[in-house]
Design a protein around this motif. Structure first.
Motif, PDB file in Angstrom:
ATOM      1  N   ASP A 101       0.818  -1.211   0.000  1.00  0.00           N
ATOM      2  CA  ASP A 101       0.000   0.000   0.000  1.00  0.00           C
ATOM      3  C   ASP A 101       0.858   1.270   0.000  1.00  0.00           C
ATOM      4  O   ASP A 101       0.554   2.237  -0.714  1.00  0.00           O
ATOM      5  CB  ASP A 101      -0.936  -0.003   1.207  1.00  0.00           C
ATOM      6  CG  ASP A 101      -2.136  -0.915   0.990  1.00  0.00           C
ATOM      7  OD1 ASP A 101      -2.382  -1.287  -0.174  1.00  0.00           O
ATOM      8  OD2 ASP A 101      -2.814  -1.270   1.974  1.00  0.00           O
ATOM      9  N   ARG A 104       2.406   1.794  -3.371  1.00  0.00           N
ATOM     10  CA  ARG A 104       1.406   2.226  -4.348  1.00  0.00           C
ATOM     11  C   ARG A 104       1.158   3.729  -4.237  1.00  0.00           C
ATOM     12  O   ARG A 104       1.016   4.423  -5.250  1.00  0.00           O
ATOM     13  CB  ARG A 104       0.104   1.452  -4.148  1.00  0.00           C
ATOM     14  CG  ARG A 104       0.172  -0.012  -4.593  1.00  0.00           C
ATOM     15  CD  ARG A 104      -1.219  -0.593  -4.693  1.00  0.00           C
ATOM     16  NE  ARG A 104      -1.178  -1.984  -5.122  1.00  0.00           N
ATOM     17  CZ  ARG A 104      -1.311  -3.032  -4.322  1.00  0.00           C
ATOM     18  NH1 ARG A 104      -1.501  -2.822  -3.021  1.00  0.00           N
ATOM     19  NH2 ARG A 104      -1.270  -4.260  -4.791  1.00  0.00           N
ATOM     20  N   LEU A 105       1.092   4.220  -3.006  1.00  0.00           N
ATOM     21  CA  LEU A 105       0.897   5.658  -2.822  1.00  0.00           C
ATOM     22  C   LEU A 105       2.080   6.437  -3.379  1.00  0.00           C
ATOM     23  O   LEU A 105       1.911   7.508  -3.981  1.00  0.00           O
ATOM     24  CB  LEU A 105       0.701   5.975  -1.338  1.00  0.00           C
ATOM     25  CG  LEU A 105      -0.603   5.494  -0.702  1.00  0.00           C
ATOM     26  CD1 LEU A 105      -0.606   5.775   0.788  1.00  0.00           C
ATOM     27  CD2 LEU A 105      -1.796   6.173  -1.374  1.00  0.00           C
ATOM     28  N   GLN A 106       3.286   5.933  -3.194  1.00  0.00           N
ATOM     29  CA  GLN A 106       4.461   6.610  -3.732  1.00  0.00           C
ATOM     30  C   GLN A 106       4.440   6.605  -5.263  1.00  0.00           C
ATOM     31  O   GLN A 106       4.767   7.611  -5.894  1.00  0.00           O
ATOM     32  CB  GLN A 106       5.732   5.938  -3.214  1.00  0.00           C
ATOM     33  CG  GLN A 106       5.968   6.161  -1.720  1.00  0.00           C
ATOM     34  CD  GLN A 106       7.174   5.397  -1.207  1.00  0.00           C
ATOM     35  OE1 GLN A 106       7.180   4.169  -1.174  1.00  0.00           O
ATOM     36  NE2 GLN A 106       8.201   6.128  -0.812  1.00  0.00           N
ATOM     37  N   ARG A 108       1.775   6.473  -7.140  1.00  0.00           N
ATOM     38  CA  ARG A 108       0.706   7.386  -7.577  1.00  0.00           C
ATOM     39  C   ARG A 108       1.175   8.837  -7.489  1.00  0.00           C
ATOM     40  O   ARG A 108       0.842   9.654  -8.354  1.00  0.00           O
ATOM     41  CB  ARG A 108      -0.539   7.164  -6.728  1.00  0.00           C
ATOM     42  CG  ARG A 108      -1.695   8.095  -7.057  1.00  0.00           C
ATOM     43  CD  ARG A 108      -2.973   7.591  -6.435  1.00  0.00           C
ATOM     44  NE  ARG A 108      -3.451   6.390  -7.079  1.00  0.00           N
ATOM     45  CZ  ARG A 108      -4.502   5.680  -6.646  1.00  0.00           C
ATOM     46  NH1 ARG A 108      -5.134   6.057  -5.541  1.00  0.00           N
ATOM     47  NH2 ARG A 108      -4.891   4.614  -7.297  1.00  0.00           N
ATOM     48  N   ALA A 109       1.949   9.165  -6.457  1.00  0.00           N
ATOM     49  CA  ALA A 109       2.456  10.529  -6.329  1.00  0.00           C
ATOM     50  C   ALA A 109       3.388  10.870  -7.483  1.00  0.00           C
ATOM     51  O   ALA A 109       3.355  11.982  -8.023  1.00  0.00           O
ATOM     52  CB  ALA A 109       3.172  10.699  -4.990  1.00  0.00           C
ATOM     53  N   ASP A 143      -2.966   2.548 -13.031  1.00  0.00           N
ATOM     54  CA  ASP A 143      -3.245   3.872 -12.478  1.00  0.00           C
ATOM     55  C   ASP A 143      -2.884   4.964 -13.480  1.00  0.00           C
ATOM     56  O   ASP A 143      -3.619   5.950 -13.633  1.00  0.00           O
ATOM     57  CB  ASP A 143      -2.451   4.055 -11.180  1.00  0.00           C
ATOM     58  CG  ASP A 143      -3.016   5.174 -10.316  1.00  0.00           C
ATOM     59  OD1 ASP A 143      -4.159   5.047  -9.863  1.00  0.00           O
ATOM     60  OD2 ASP A 143      -2.309   6.176 -10.116  1.00  0.00           O
TER      61      ASP A 143
END
Length: 326
Positions: A101, A104-106, A108-109, A143
């Motif tokens: 998780d 994934r956030l990294q 997306r950033a 994404d």
């Protein structure tokens, strides 16, 4: 080259759905302001007004016909616009957190950063076998595609020499290497490059990757092919943000490594996001040979090794069992 497809959304009883506001705003900002978008809707005779756009971007439910019109305008699947959320009747299911998780956030950033700044970036994913590198690359591709990127995903499945510059070139052109009944592959490459208005020297360079190379010295041929791929990547990125994913980079052949060492830094002034996954072998840390990225701006993600099975005794447990049996 892999293609990710999402499942069709389940419509609520009242026929209204919630849209992915983040994705919707990114698509709209890529085309212009709300006024420009509303005018384009009217030109195409789509039943969408500025008020409908404001309602969709404010997180309020909209009729599904709005989703169809937006998807038709942007040329994307309807499922990429719908916010995935639990239904009203069923309580939200609790699941164990995914160890990826944070990564994934990294990712997306970085995807959002390249889209907004129109500057290239590298995401370098490293880890041992089974750590989730391929899953993270697949998430990044899905994404990015939902945010309006053109995506090229090369998957070598761990086969040495599977990554070639020819496969990258064919994927950028939207061609495959399968033999067809119409025309030889080299002719199709030339036709597609000509349709993109690439210079003749770059057309020759792309064609030489799948046909007999020109009768030039090897360094000159390599330079020609590298310049052609750089021009092709830059051409694609001028019209649409581009994501290039290459899995199992440690298996890349010398030709691709040489080209990437030139193409990656040469395309970072364009909205190109490079995602690499490299398998690290157990033992002392050692940098795999191949693409050199140490001097380039990049985000390096070291994935944790997979957790051991709960039903498998560790060395200490075996030792204790031996002592008890003695």
């Amino acid at each position: 080259m892999t293609i990710n497809r999402a499942t069709s959304p389940i419509l609520p009883v009242d026929g209204r759905v919630m849209l992915d506001v983040h994705n919707l705003k990114a698509l709209r900002q890529h085309r212009g302001g709300r006024e420009i978008l509303s005018a384009q809707f009217q030109e195409r005779r789509l039943c969408l007004t500025r008020a409908a756009i404001n309602r969709a971007e404010s997180g309020k439910p909209v009729p599904y016909r709005t989703v169809r019109h937006l998807a038709a305008f942007y040329g994307i699947g309807e499922e990429t616009l719908v916010e995935t959320a639990p239904t009203r009747d069923a309580p939200p299911a609790r699941s164990a957190p995914d160890p990826l998780d944070v990564e994934r956030l990294q990712c997306r950033a970085v995807i959002d950063g390249v889209h907004i700044a129109r500057q290239g970036r590298i995401v370098d994913v490293q880890g041992v076998a089974g750590a989730g590198k391929s899953r993270l690359l697949a998430f990044g591709a899905a994404d990015a595609r939902a945010r309006g990127y053109a995506c090229v995903v090369l998957d070598g499945a761990g086969v040495p020499g599977a990554h070639t510059a020819a496969r990258l070139m064919l994927a950028l052109l939207g061609l495959d290497g399968a033999a067809g009944n119409d025309a030889p592959l080299a002719e199709r490459v030339r036709a597609r490059c000509a349709a993109l208005a690439l210079p003749a020297v770059h057309v020759d360079g792309c064609a030489s990757l799948v046909a007999t190379a020109p009768d030039w010295p090897l360094p000159a041929t390599q330079l020609l092919q590298t310049a052609a791929l750089c021009a092709l990547i830059q051409h694609r990125a001028r019209h649409q943000p581009l994501l290039v994913c290459i899995d199992d980079l440690q298996c890349a052949d010398w030709q691709l490594c040489m080209i990437l060492n030139v193409a990656v830094p040469a395309t970072l002034d364009y909205p190109v996001l490079w995602m690499f996954a490299t398998r690290l072998e157990p033992g002392p840390a050692r940098r795999p040979l191949g693409v050199r990225m140490d001097a380039l701006a990049r985000t390096t993600l070291h994935l944790s090794p997979p957790t051991a099975r709960a039903d498998r005794a560790d060395a200490g447990g075996v030792h204790r069992l031996e002592r008890v049996g003695a």
